[in-house]
Scaffold this motif. Structure first.
Motif, mmCIF file in Angstrom:
data_model
loop_
_atom_site.group_PDB
_atom_site.id
_atom_site.type_symbol
_atom_site.label_atom_id
_atom_site.label_comp_id
_atom_site.label_asym_id
_atom_site.label_seq_id
_atom_site.Cartn_x
_atom_site.Cartn_y
_atom_site.Cartn_z
ATOM 1 N N ALA A 197 -0.965 -4.026 -15.503
ATOM 2 C CA ALA A 197 -0.819 -4.131 -16.962
ATOM 3 C C ALA A 197 -1.717 -3.099 -17.652
ATOM 4 O O ALA A 197 -1.300 -2.419 -18.591
ATOM 5 C CB ALA A 197 -1.154 -5.544 -17.416
ATOM 6 N N LEU A 198 -2.956 -2.966 -17.183
ATOM 7 C CA LEU A 198 -3.882 -2.008 -17.808
ATOM 8 C C LEU A 198 -3.430 -0.569 -17.575
ATOM 9 O O LEU A 198 -3.542 0.282 -18.457
ATOM 10 C CB LEU A 198 -5.295 -2.189 -17.217
ATOM 11 C CG LEU A 198 -6.030 -3.462 -17.637
ATOM 12 C CD1 LEU A 198 -7.257 -3.694 -16.759
ATOM 13 C CD2 LEU A 198 -6.442 -3.379 -19.116
ATOM 14 N N ASP A 199 -2.904 -0.306 -16.404
ATOM 15 C CA ASP A 199 -2.598 1.063 -15.983
ATOM 16 C C ASP A 199 -1.247 1.540 -16.525
ATOM 17 O O ASP A 199 -1.111 2.659 -17.024
ATOM 18 C CB ASP A 199 -2.576 1.065 -14.438
ATOM 19 C CG ASP A 199 -2.809 2.434 -13.843
ATOM 20 O OD1 ASP A 199 -3.049 3.372 -14.612
ATOM 21 O OD2 ASP A 199 -2.756 2.558 -12.607
ATOM 22 N N VAL A 200 -0.222 0.666 -16.412
ATOM 23 C CA VAL A 200 1.147 1.057 -16.793
ATOM 24 C C VAL A 200 1.446 0.635 -18.233
ATOM 25 O O VAL A 200 2.319 1.194 -18.879
ATOM 26 C CB VAL A 200 2.167 0.418 -15.811
ATOM 27 C CG1 VAL A 200 3.596 0.751 -16.198
ATOM 28 C CG2 VAL A 200 1.895 0.864 -14.377
ATOM 29 N N GLY A 201 0.738 -0.388 -18.717
ATOM 30 C CA GLY A 201 0.984 -0.883 -20.068
ATOM 31 C C GLY A 201 2.058 -1.949 -20.109
ATOM 32 O O GLY A 201 2.511 -2.352 -21.179
ATOM 33 N N LYS A 202 2.485 -2.444 -18.938
ATOM 34 C CA LYS A 202 3.573 -3.436 -19.008
ATOM 35 C C LYS A 202 3.010 -4.824 -19.276
ATOM 36 O O LYS A 202 1.908 -5.152 -18.796
ATOM 37 C CB LYS A 202 4.448 -3.399 -17.762
ATOM 38 C CG LYS A 202 3.847 -3.748 -16.467
ATOM 39 C CD LYS A 202 4.904 -3.739 -15.357
ATOM 40 C CE LYS A 202 5.469 -2.372 -15.069
ATOM 41 N NZ LYS A 202 6.489 -2.344 -14.047
ATOM 42 N N PRO A 203 3.740 -5.630 -20.070
ATOM 43 C CA PRO A 203 3.273 -6.985 -20.362
ATOM 44 C C PRO A 203 2.949 -7.743 -19.074
ATOM 45 O O PRO A 203 3.617 -7.568 -18.044
ATOM 46 C CB PRO A 203 4.455 -7.608 -21.105
ATOM 47 C CG PRO A 203 5.155 -6.447 -21.731
ATOM 48 C CD PRO A 203 5.010 -5.315 -20.753
ATOM 49 N N LEU A 204 1.921 -8.573 -19.175
ATOM 50 C CA LEU A 204 1.360 -9.216 -17.988
ATOM 51 C C LEU A 204 2.408 -9.951 -17.145
ATOM 52 O O LEU A 204 2.383 -9.882 -15.920
ATOM 53 C CB LEU A 204 0.267 -10.180 -18.450
ATOM 54 C CG LEU A 204 -0.863 -10.485 -17.500
ATOM 55 C CD1 LEU A 204 -1.434 -9.250 -16.829
ATOM 56 C CD2 LEU A 204 -1.960 -11.232 -18.252
ATOM 57 N N LYS A 205 3.345 -10.657 -17.813
ATOM 58 C CA LYS A 205 4.305 -11.415 -16.980
ATOM 59 C C LYS A 205 5.241 -10.478 -16.215
ATOM 60 O O LYS A 205 5.672 -10.797 -15.112
ATOM 61 C CB LYS A 205 5.061 -12.490 -17.752
ATOM 62 C CG LYS A 205 5.842 -12.060 -18.951
ATOM 63 C CD LYS A 205 6.520 -13.287 -19.573
ATOM 64 C CE LYS A 205 7.005 -13.076 -20.981
ATOM 65 N NZ LYS A 205 6.107 -12.436 -21.936
ATOM 66 N N GLN A 206 5.520 -9.300 -16.771
ATOM 67 C CA GLN A 206 6.336 -8.336 -16.038
ATOM 68 C C GLN A 206 5.538 -7.743 -14.874
ATOM 69 O O GLN A 206 6.071 -7.513 -13.779
ATOM 70 C CB GLN A 206 6.833 -7.230 -16.976
ATOM 71 C CG GLN A 206 7.796 -7.763 -18.036
ATOM 72 C CD GLN A 206 8.296 -6.686 -19.000
ATOM 73 O OE1 GLN A 206 8.425 -5.518 -18.660
ATOM 74 N NE2 GLN A 206 8.580 -7.091 -20.226
ATOM 75 N N ALA A 207 4.239 -7.513 -15.102
ATOM 76 C CA ALA A 207 3.377 -6.995 -14.026
ATOM 77 C C ALA A 207 3.261 -8.035 -12.910
ATOM 78 O O ALA A 207 3.283 -7.706 -11.720
ATOM 79 C CB ALA A 207 2.000 -6.660 -14.578
ATOM 80 N N HIS A 208 3.186 -9.293 -13.317
ATOM 81 C CA HIS A 208 3.103 -10.394 -12.361
ATOM 82 C C HIS A 208 4.353 -10.397 -11.476
ATOM 83 O O HIS A 208 4.273 -10.539 -10.248
ATOM 84 C CB HIS A 208 2.974 -11.698 -13.170
ATOM 85 C CG HIS A 208 2.690 -12.897 -12.362
ATOM 86 N ND1 HIS A 208 3.680 -13.584 -11.701
ATOM 87 C CD2 HIS A 208 1.544 -13.543 -12.096
ATOM 88 C CE1 HIS A 208 3.149 -14.608 -11.057
ATOM 89 N NE2 HIS A 208 1.847 -14.615 -11.273
ATOM 90 N N ALA A 209 5.512 -10.219 -12.086
ATOM 91 C CA ALA A 209 6.778 -10.198 -11.318
ATOM 92 C C ALA A 209 6.772 -9.040 -10.317
ATOM 93 O O ALA A 209 7.309 -9.164 -9.208
ATOM 94 C CB ALA A 209 7.961 -10.071 -12.273
ATOM 95 N N ASP A 210 6.147 -7.939 -10.680
ATOM 96 C CA ASP A 210 6.086 -6.794 -9.761
ATOM 97 C C ASP A 210 5.222 -7.107 -8.539
ATOM 98 O O ASP A 210 5.504 -6.640 -7.434
ATOM 99 C CB ASP A 210 5.519 -5.553 -10.476
ATOM 100 C CG ASP A 210 6.513 -4.944 -11.453
ATOM 101 O OD1 ASP A 210 7.618 -5.501 -11.616
ATOM 102 O OD2 ASP A 210 6.184 -3.915 -12.069
ATOM 103 N N VAL A 211 4.147 -7.882 -8.741
ATOM 104 C CA VAL A 211 3.302 -8.251 -7.592
ATOM 105 C C VAL A 211 4.115 -9.120 -6.624
ATOM 106 O O VAL A 211 4.083 -8.913 -5.402
ATOM 107 C CB VAL A 211 2.042 -9.039 -8.020
ATOM 108 C CG1 VAL A 211 1.131 -9.249 -6.818
ATOM 109 C CG2 VAL A 211 1.301 -8.352 -9.144
ATOM 110 N N ILE A 212 4.862 -10.053 -7.198
ATOM 111 C CA ILE A 212 5.669 -10.941 -6.344
ATOM 112 C C ILE A 212 6.712 -10.101 -5.582
ATOM 113 O O ILE A 212 6.972 -10.331 -4.403
ATOM 114 C CB ILE A 212 6.373 -12.031 -7.200
ATOM 115 C CG1 ILE A 212 5.328 -12.822 -8.015
ATOM 116 C CG2 ILE A 212 7.216 -12.961 -6.334
ATOM 117 C CD1 ILE A 212 4.267 -13.532 -7.205
ATOM 118 N N ALA A 213 7.269 -9.116 -6.275
ATOM 119 C CA ALA A 213 8.261 -8.250 -5.614
ATOM 120 C C ALA A 213 7.604 -7.468 -4.472
ATOM 121 O O ALA A 213 8.194 -7.321 -3.392
ATOM 122 C CB ALA A 213 8.886 -7.292 -6.623
ATOM 123 N N LEU A 214 6.388 -6.981 -4.689
ATOM 124 C CA LEU A 214 5.691 -6.250 -3.613
ATOM 125 C C LEU A 214 5.515 -7.158 -2.390
ATOM 126 O O LEU A 214 5.777 -6.741 -1.250
ATOM 127 C CB LEU A 214 4.321 -5.760 -4.120
ATOM 128 C CG LEU A 214 3.409 -5.123 -3.075
ATOM 129 C CD1 LEU A 214 4.042 -3.872 -2.467
ATOM 130 C CD2 LEU A 214 2.048 -4.746 -3.698
#
Ligand code: NAD
Length: 485
Positions: free
Chosen positions: A97-114
């Motif tokens: 979220a800090l690095d890309v600027g994406k809203p936290l819940k979208q960043a959270h979904a990316d972690v789950i995808a990883l």
């Protein structure tokens, strides 16, 4: 909350041969928080010497422990890595979220995808096999799937975790050793991923991570004589440079270059079901998504209704800092904002239907663009043809199926599409006729799950990522023909 609350590794280093090292020439690049415009930290400005070292380390890994490791053991390591990622969801989501600027819940979904990529490819590592081939009398013929060797991965800033998961995960599962060049705009979760990989004991050199500028580290990696496969996600222009560099060395490339993905809404569509997909697929990650749906094609009898429903959603959209977790965050950079604002201006000859609102206390230094919905009867307009990579959608009317398909197929791209209709025959016909790597029927997957092969046609690129197809892409097939009489 600041970066130091979430970071547990030194972001200025490169990971080479299992060691965290400083860039050879001691140069660094500032990493900017897109929500504020402030500097987050410095990252390494890796150059050709660092890339050389990374490629040598990868080759040594292949000639050593990693190359000798049995497939089930490789798979277990990736599964373990997936489990470790899940223990770090909060830290990784905040870093993204800090690095890309994406809203936290979208960043959270990316972690789950990883984590899902590690699970999927960890589980698949020992299921990748050749076949036996019936041949002439007296022969036994079989094929072996072998890794390419050293694979180069050039990753963009929009979905670092997802793109690393699908590309590095598949490469490692197939037995390659990876050299990863993350984007200069966002590379914290790439470095975090490297640290977690070391923690689970992935042998030194199997994963090497070298941040740096595209024209320096990226170009050095894509033209390196000892890199045996290149995987790239990013712009068409750079994709073309990478394919040219790979051609000099005659190595295979996978290119994923974005799109102008349409959703086709026929008059019998279930609009209530379609509406969230129509809008979300355009504004997710502020539209900076290769599979963003930036064109909504609607049959004339429902055109006004769709415009009105989409306008209601746009008018309610809130834009602000990533950690405020609103509908839309900032764009990655001021440079990207200039491009997107330029497109909004170019749309001044179209009908502007609705726009979202940047919250009043959004930091002035943030790179915020206003999500904007346009109506256009001209499908050749640049807003209906060019990849914008911002939260802008164009709604275009069509008369019938023939016209819908002509418009859908009328760009240089073909990555993702969807069809909204209750008519089964039309679903099948249009899914076949649309020129695209993925077609969704009565949903829109924005690239889909980790299991679904993903990639483009035309200027969207070639090669397939995700699913088993990616594993095949990260191997070369050897045919063994034994004559025994
Ligand atoms: P880009 O293609 O310049 O960068 C993507 C990656 O390629 C980065 O890691 C970058 O360092 C590297 N790179 C850049 N120049 C290189 C070179 N000469 N050789 C090797 N590697 C190089 O993309 P961008 O400038 O970050 O964004 C510009 C546009 O590209 C966007 O507006 C968007 O349209 C498109 N884009 C698409 C995707 C996608 O997911 N398909 C992702 C990012 C950007």
């Amino acid at each position: 909350m600041t970066l130091k609350d979430y970071i547990w590794f030194d972001p200025t280093k490169c990971l080479i041969g299992g060691n965290w090292v400083s860039p050879q020439n001691g140069d660094y690049i500032p990493l900017i928080n897109p929500s504020t415009g402030e500097e987050l930290c410095n990252i390494a400005r890796g150059q050709s010497g660092d890339i050389d070292a990374g490629v040598s380390a990868a080759r040594s890994a292949l000639d050593g422990e990693w190359g000798r490791m049995a497939a089930p053991e490789r798979g277990r390591m990736l599964l373990e890595l997936g489990r470790l990622v899940l223990t770090k969801v909060d830290e990784l989501a905040h870093l993204e979220a800090l690095d890309v600027g994406k809203p936290l819940k979208q960043a959270h979904a990316d972690v789950i995808a990883l984590a899902r990529y590690m699970e999927f490819y960890g589980g698949a590592a020992d299921k990748l096999h050749g076949t036996t081939i019936p041949y002439l009398d007296g022969y036994t013929v079989y094929s072996l799937r072998e890794p390419h060797g050293v694979t180069g991965h050039i990753v963009p800033w929009n979905y670092p975790m997802q793109i690393i998961g699908r590309s590095v995960g598949a490469a490692l599962a197939a037995g390659n050793a990876a050299v990863l060049k993350p984007a200069e705009e966002a590379c914290l979760t790439a470095l975090a991923f490297g640290d977690l990989a070391m923690q689970v004991g992935i042998p030194s050199g199997a994963i090497n991570i070298i941040p740096g500028l595209g024209a320096e580290a990226g170009a050095a990696l894509s033209s390196h004589k000892n890199v045996e496969h290149i995987s790239f996600t990013g712009s068409v222009d750079v994709g073309s440079l990478i394919q040219t560099a790979a051609a000099q060395n005659i190595v295979p490339v996978t290119l994923e270059l974005g799109g102008k993905s349409p959703q086709l809404v026929f008059e019998d569509a279930d609009l209530e079901a379609a509406l969230p997909f129509l809008v979300n697929a355009g504004i997710q990650n502020a539209g900076q998504t290769c599979s963003a749906s930036s064109r909504i094609l609607v049959q004339k009898s429902r055109y006004a209704e769709v415009l009105s429903l989409m306008a209601d959603r746009y008018n309610a959209l809130q834009i602000g800092p990533a950690l405020s977790d609103l509908d839309v965050g900032p764009l990655i950079s001021q440079r990207q904002k200039k491009i997107v604002d330029g497109f909004i201006e170019k749309g001044s000859d179209l009908e502007k239907i609705a726009s979202g609102k940047i919250i009043a206390d959004a930091p002035l230094g943030g790179s915020y663009a206003v999500p904007t919905l346009f109506a256009s009867h001209d499908c050749t307009h640049c807003l209906a043809q060019d990849e914008i990579f911002g939260p802008i959608q164009v709604v275009i009317p069509f008369e019938d199926e023939t016209e819908a398909l002509a418009i859908a197929n009328g760009t240089d791209y073909g990555l993702v599409a969807s069809v909204w209709t209750q008519d089964g025959a039309r679903q099948m016909r249009t899914a076949k006729a649309i020129r695209s790597g993925q077609v969704f029927i009565n949903n829109y997957g924005a690239g889909g799950g980790v299991e679904l092969p993903f990639g483009g046609v035309g200027k969207s690129g070639h090669g397939r990522e995700k699913g088993f197809e990616a594993l095949y892409g990260f191997t070369k097939l050897k045919t063994v023909a034994a004559y025994h009489g």
